[in-house]
Design an enzyme around this catalytic site. Structure first.
Site, PDB file in Angstrom:
ATOM      1  N   SER A 256       0.831  -1.216   0.000  1.00 43.04           N
ATOM      2  CA  SER A 256       0.000   0.000   0.000  1.00 43.04           C
ATOM      3  C   SER A 256       0.853   1.249   0.000  1.00 43.04           C
ATOM      4  O   SER A 256       0.392   2.318  -0.371  1.00 43.04           O
ATOM      5  CB  SER A 256      -0.849   0.091   1.268  1.00 43.04           C
ATOM      6  OG  SER A 256      -1.494  -1.086   1.534  1.00 43.04           O
TER       7      SER A 256
ATOM      8  N   HIS B  85      -2.067  -2.952  -6.563  1.00 45.56           N
ATOM      9  CA  HIS B  85      -2.633  -2.575  -5.262  1.00 45.56           C
ATOM     10  C   HIS B  85      -4.139  -2.820  -5.236  1.00 45.56           C
ATOM     11  O   HIS B  85      -4.925  -2.051  -5.774  1.00 45.56           O
ATOM     12  CB  HIS B  85      -2.316  -1.099  -4.976  1.00 45.56           C
ATOM     13  CG  HIS B  85      -2.745  -0.656  -3.620  1.00 45.56           C
ATOM     14  ND1 HIS B  85      -3.218   0.607  -3.362  1.00 45.56           N
ATOM     15  CD2 HIS B  85      -2.786  -1.308  -2.440  1.00 45.56           C
ATOM     16  CE1 HIS B  85      -3.514   0.713  -2.079  1.00 45.56           C
ATOM     17  NE2 HIS B  85      -3.272  -0.435  -1.504  1.00 45.56           N
TER      18      HIS B  85
ATOM     19  N   GLU C 262      -4.961  -0.586  -8.359  1.00 51.72           N
ATOM     20  CA  GLU C 262      -3.989   0.354  -8.919  1.00 51.72           C
ATOM     21  C   GLU C 262      -2.828  -0.452  -9.504  1.00 51.72           C
ATOM     22  O   GLU C 262      -2.272  -1.319  -8.814  1.00 51.72           O
ATOM     23  CB  GLU C 262      -3.465   1.289  -7.823  1.00 51.72           C
ATOM     24  CG  GLU C 262      -4.514   2.286  -7.341  1.00 51.72           C
ATOM     25  CD  GLU C 262      -4.000   3.214  -6.227  1.00 51.72           C
ATOM     26  OE1 GLU C 262      -4.155   4.434  -6.364  1.00 51.72           O
ATOM     27  OE2 GLU C 262      -3.469   2.708  -5.220  1.00 51.72           O
TER      28      GLU C 262
ATOM     29  N   ASN D  79      -4.607   6.929  -2.079  1.00 50.80           N
ATOM     30  CA  ASN D  79      -4.234   7.429  -0.759  1.00 50.80           C
ATOM     31  C   ASN D  79      -3.650   8.839  -0.810  1.00 50.80           C
ATOM     32  O   ASN D  79      -3.778   9.599   0.151  1.00 50.80           O
ATOM     33  CB  ASN D  79      -3.287   6.453  -0.052  1.00 50.80           C
ATOM     34  CG  ASN D  79      -4.057   5.214   0.399  1.00 50.80           C
ATOM     35  OD1 ASN D  79      -5.249   5.293   0.693  1.00 50.80           O
ATOM     36  ND2 ASN D  79      -3.397   4.072   0.430  1.00 50.80           N
TER      37      ASN D  79
END
Ligand code: NAD
Length: 651
Positions: free
Chosen positions: A122, A143, A155, A194
């Site tokens: 992550s 991801h 991702e 994120n």
């Protein structure tokens, strides 16, 4: 390695993510080996998969029986055995660089030389992980989001050395397991989702720390006024306040005092029973609609949009990729780029500049890309162009909530593309469908189908998050349903899953409806203190008996596809396995049928239904007379005589 060469996959780690990824890959039909360091761990992971696959299979979400899916999974403890035949390895071991490097160095030794080596990290650098191998061009980030079975987004991240071929095969592999990939073209910390999510919690925390708003008010504002699925503080409590704290620490960013306070007190969120809210004695979140009226939500959104612009400017991702990522990965009601275009990028820039002047902090520094968009006058939807093109200056309009394809034979296939909200209708979606139908060239379109993206719903209704605070006069949704109902070509709804509320009304506005047996129909509006407002009450009354229509509307209950067929609400309810074939059969008649005759028949039947018989017959006879003079009629008659298929040209 090409995606077609991938048949054997190995997942490393049977923990939270590893077993979920294994399950998804096996459901998609691949053979998978799941490896962990101890037999107990792989056994536990396998048990979790078994429980989940059995549930999904029972519910019909997975079409095969559980046994067949589970047979594709092998469990393993020995690393070399686990990976020696792998075409693709997906590593989901603990989030520590040293562990990852050890693993990748072993993979370099034991995997076939053309294997793709992917990490589900992550937050760690793909570039650095790849240095543990002699083939960094075959190392890529992949991801998944938690839980992998439910979350649609993956991702696909480039390390500095990742080859296009590797990233492309990974991207296509993600599509092949029925997930939605986005490219993250540079290995930036936080990748896309994120990174953009960071300011959501961060700015909220600064606002509360400075005393300009309180926790409940900010959460209430973001949820009830701006449509986010959770407030920033509620979200931090769920993910763990310490997680965001460490991310900021590692990146060298300032910590908002309220975050520091919580970390010092070890009130880290749900996992410790208390965070911004009290989960033990207080029962969790306490905010309510109406509490956030005075909150300056633009402060938070301007930072999110700025971060999105920064990623675009740095060639990390496109606006489409970012918006898809935030909708699917974080449940945003719409992507930040789309939202920025709606707000106006000049307004966003001005907000950042004001904050920058006031606080003199780099977090408000507008990105170069945002500045250049504003300088070029491309300030968003109102200007005709911003992050996206809205058809200003003859550009082609970008759609963010629908996808469409027009085939050479004239089949216009429209997909309602909000799977993260079960394709619920919102203003954008309705506006985009109307625009698409209005701007379509009738000479090129012979029939239209509507379907829902994802595997759960045709459309589960109207997006009620968009209703909050609306004035009655703003509920102008009729235009959308009328545009569909009156489109001069035959329309067909392909229904696989929930068909409820506004989605149900869209289906009823279509001429024909075909559904899978497991689909469900209903008008739940009454349970919200509403009524079906997109023609549902009227169309249901005209299609069904008075009693049945009122049962649907008054009780707000779902009915099965079988009942819907028996009632005459839909044309066919068929098993999943016969769905495509049945739709094809219908479409053959619509796409290759005589276009003018179909158009006239549709109009005469729709308009005539609301007239007395005499007026209806008059309409029919006029249309009939008109058709006698068409080339199509000549062609139809000739083909009939010559015992061949007619070729209608719509003349
Ligand atoms: P987890 O602790 O639940 O599982 C990790 C598993 O890996 C454990 O069972 C551990 O025994 C095993 N393991 C340790 N060394 C190993 C090795 N050498 N080979 C194979 N297995 C090994 O952790 P998780 O939540 O599943 O996270 C795994 C990875 O996925 C991390 O990199 C994490 O950052 C990433 N990730 C986590 C989430 C999330 O929400 N949990 C989301 C996306 C990505």
């Amino acid at each position: 390695m090409n995606v077609d060469d991938i048949s054997q996959v190995t997942v490393l780690g049977a923990g939270n993510m590893g077993h979920g990824i294994t399950e998804v890959v096996a459901i998609a039909g691949y053979d998978v080996v799941m490896r962990d360091i101890e037999q107990d761990l792989v056994d536990d992971g396998f048990e979790s998969i078994k429980w989940s696959v059995e549930k999904l299979s029972e519910k019909g979400i997975v079409s095969e029986d559980a046994e067949t899916v589970l047979d594709r999974i092998d469990t393993e403890v020995d690393l070399e055995t686990a990976v020696s035949d792998a075409d693709l390895v997906i590593e989901a071991a603990p989030e520590q660089m040293e562990i990852k490097k050890d693993i990748f160095s072993d993979l370099d030794e034991f995997t076939p030389e053309d294997a793709i080596l992917a990490s589900n990290t992550s937050s760690l650098s793909i570039t650095e992980i790849a240095t543990a191998t002699s083939r960094p061009e075959q190392v890529v980030g992949m991801h998944f989001f938690n839980p992998p079975v439910k979350m649609d987004l993956v991702e696909v991240i480039y390390g500095a050395e990742t080859a296009d071929e590797t990233a492309e095969a990974t991207y296509e592999f993600v599509e092949s397991i029925d997930k939605t990939p986005i490219y993250v073209r540079k290995d930036v910390n936080g990748f896309v989702v994120n990174s953009v999510l960071g300011p959501f919690s961060d700015e909220a925390a600064w606002m509360v720390s400075e005393g300009v708003a309180d926790i409940e008010a900010v959460d209430a504002a973001m949820v009830h006024r701006r449509g986010y699925p959770m407030g920033p503080f509620e979200l931090s409590d769920l993910t763990g306040i310490d997680i965001g704290y460490h991310v900021r620490k590692e990146a060298g960013r300032d910590i908002p005092p309220i975050v520091q306070e919580k970390v010092d007190a070890e009130d880290l969120g749900q996992k410790t029973g208390r965070g911004y809210y009290d989960y033990e004695d207080g029962g969790g979140t306490t905010y309510e609609a109406g509490q956030g009226e005075d909150v300056d939500t633009l402060r938070i959104e301007a930072r999110i949009i700025n971060e999105a612009a920064r990623l675009i400017g740095n060639d990390v991702a496109t606006a489409e990729a970012i918006d898809t990522g935030m909708r699917l990965g974080a449940g945003f009601p719409e992507g930040p780029c789309r939202r920025g275009d709606k707000i106006g990028l000049d307004t966003v820039l001005e907000k950042l500049e004001t904050l920058h002047d006031e606080y003199d902090h780099e977090r408000y520094e507008p990105s170069e890309h945002l500045r250049s968009l504003v300088e070029a006058g491309t300030t968003g939807e109102e200007a005709g162009e911003g992050f996206y093109d809205y058809g200003g200056d003859d550009g082609e309009r970008h759609y963010s909530t629908i996808q469409y394809e027009l085939s050479d034979d004239g089949l216009l296939e429209v997909t309602l593309d909000r799977p993260e909200r079960m394709n619920a209708l919102n203003d954008d979606l309705m506006d985009e469908v109307v625009h698409l139908l209005d701007s379509s060239d009738l000479d090129e379109v012979r029939a239209v189908t509507f379907e829902g993206a994802g595997d759960r719903a045709f459309s589960a209704g109207a997006d009620i998050t968009g209703f909050a605070g609306r004035e009655p006069y703003e509920a102008a949704i009729t235009e959308f349903f009328e545009a569909v109902a009156e489109y001069p070509r035959p329309t067909l709804a392909r229904i696989d899953g929930f068909c409820l509320g506004g989605g149900h009304e869209l289906a009823l506005a279509c001429d024909l409806r075909i559904a899978t047996e497991d689909s469900e129909f209903g008008f739940p509006e009454i349970n919200l203190g509403l009524l079906p407002g997109g023609g549902g009450t009227q169309r249901a009354m005209r299609m069904l008996s008075d009693a049945r229509a009122k049962e649907l509307v008054f009780r707000g209950e779902h009915i099965s596809a079988e009942r819907a067929q028996n009632w005459g609400l839909i044309n066919r309810a068929v098993p999943e396995s016969e769905f495509e074939e049945t739709v094809e059969e219908f479409l053959n008649d619509l796409v290759y049928g005589a276009p003018i005759a179909l158009q006239k028949a549709k109009r005469v039947m729709n308009v005539g239904r609301d007239q007395d018989l005499e007026a209806g017959l008059e309409l029919e006879s006029q249309a009939f007379g008109h058709l006698l003079a068409t080339d199509d009629m000549q062609e139809g008659a000739a083909a009939f005589m010559e015992d061949r298929d007619p070729e209608f040209e719509g003349k």
